[in-house]
Structures are given as C-alpha cells and as structure tokens.
Design an enzyme around this catalytic site. Structure first.
Site, mmCIF file in Angstrom:
data_model
loop_
_atom_site.group_PDB
_atom_site.id
_atom_site.type_symbol
_atom_site.label_atom_id
_atom_site.label_comp_id
_atom_site.label_asym_id
_atom_site.label_seq_id
_atom_site.Cartn_x
_atom_site.Cartn_y
_atom_site.Cartn_z
ATOM 1 C CG ASP A 1 36.248 -52.611 75.229
ATOM 2 O OD1 ASP A 1 36.580 -52.405 74.275
ATOM 3 O OD2 ASP A 1 35.779 -53.958 75.544
ATOM 4 C CG LEU A 2 34.070 -48.027 81.532
ATOM 5 C CD1 LEU A 2 32.501 -48.079 81.055
ATOM 6 C CD2 LEU A 2 34.338 -48.428 83.052
ATOM 7 C CG LEU B 1 31.709 -52.893 77.978
ATOM 8 C CD1 LEU B 1 31.015 -51.464 78.157
ATOM 9 C CD2 LEU B 1 31.913 -53.231 76.493
ATOM 10 C CG ASP B 2 38.938 -53.981 77.833
ATOM 11 O OD1 ASP B 2 38.568 -53.224 77.391
ATOM 12 O OD2 ASP B 2 39.643 -54.742 77.038
ATOM 13 C CB SER B 3 39.813 -50.445 81.985
ATOM 14 O OG SER B 3 41.099 -50.911 81.300
#
Length: 94
Positions: A39-40, A35-37
């Site tokens: 997505d997070l 998960l990238d930022s």
C-alpha cells in the site's frame, strides 16, 4: 485551495482500504491507517505523480517480514505532508 494534507489523504483513500474520514493529521501511515509496504509503495508512486517529485522512500524506515510495521516518525501524516511540501519547494527553486 486544496492543502497538501487533503491531496495526500485523497490519494491514500484512493489507493488503499482506508476511508478518507479516518485520515487525520496525527495518523501514522502504518500504525494507525494500517498501510502495509505494498500500500505504501502504491501511495508513494501516486504521490510522486501528483506532486511531480521523487519521495525518498528508503528514508522512511524499513519493514521486514515477520517484524513490526514501519514506525518511522516521518510516516505521521503531518510530517509526511511537510516533507512533500519541502520537496515541492526545493524542486520549484531549482
């Protein structure tokens, strides 16, 4: 009864490219699930709505452009779900 882990995993699968069966209790949100930022943040906002809590995302570490993904220990699924359970319990007792 659905567990916190099941609810969190379902939301992660809904808001990212991660398949539900890839999500395990010892999965790290950024290292294992990738998960990238963005997505997070999407996942955190969906979780806040689902559990009617405010997740202090600023406590989860910080990702800076060009650096390694967030490696905060709070981002392992088991710790992340435990944090959600704590926040839910705190809200219920307030």
């Amino acid at each position: 009864m659905t567990t916190t882990f099941d609810r969190v995993a379902a939301i992660i699968a809904e808001w990212s490219d991660v398949e539900r069966d890839e999500i395990k209790p010892d999965s790290h949100l950024s290292e294992d699930l990738k998960l990238d930022s963005v997505d997070l943040f999407d996942v955190v906002f969906a979780l806040e709505r689902e559990f009617d809590i405010e997740l202090p995302i600023e406590e989860f570490g910080e990702e800076r452009e060009g650096q390694e993904p967030i490696a905060a220990p709070e981002l392992y699924m088991n710790a992340f779900c435990a944090r959600i359970d704590t926040l839910v319990a705190q809200k219920a007792s307030a």
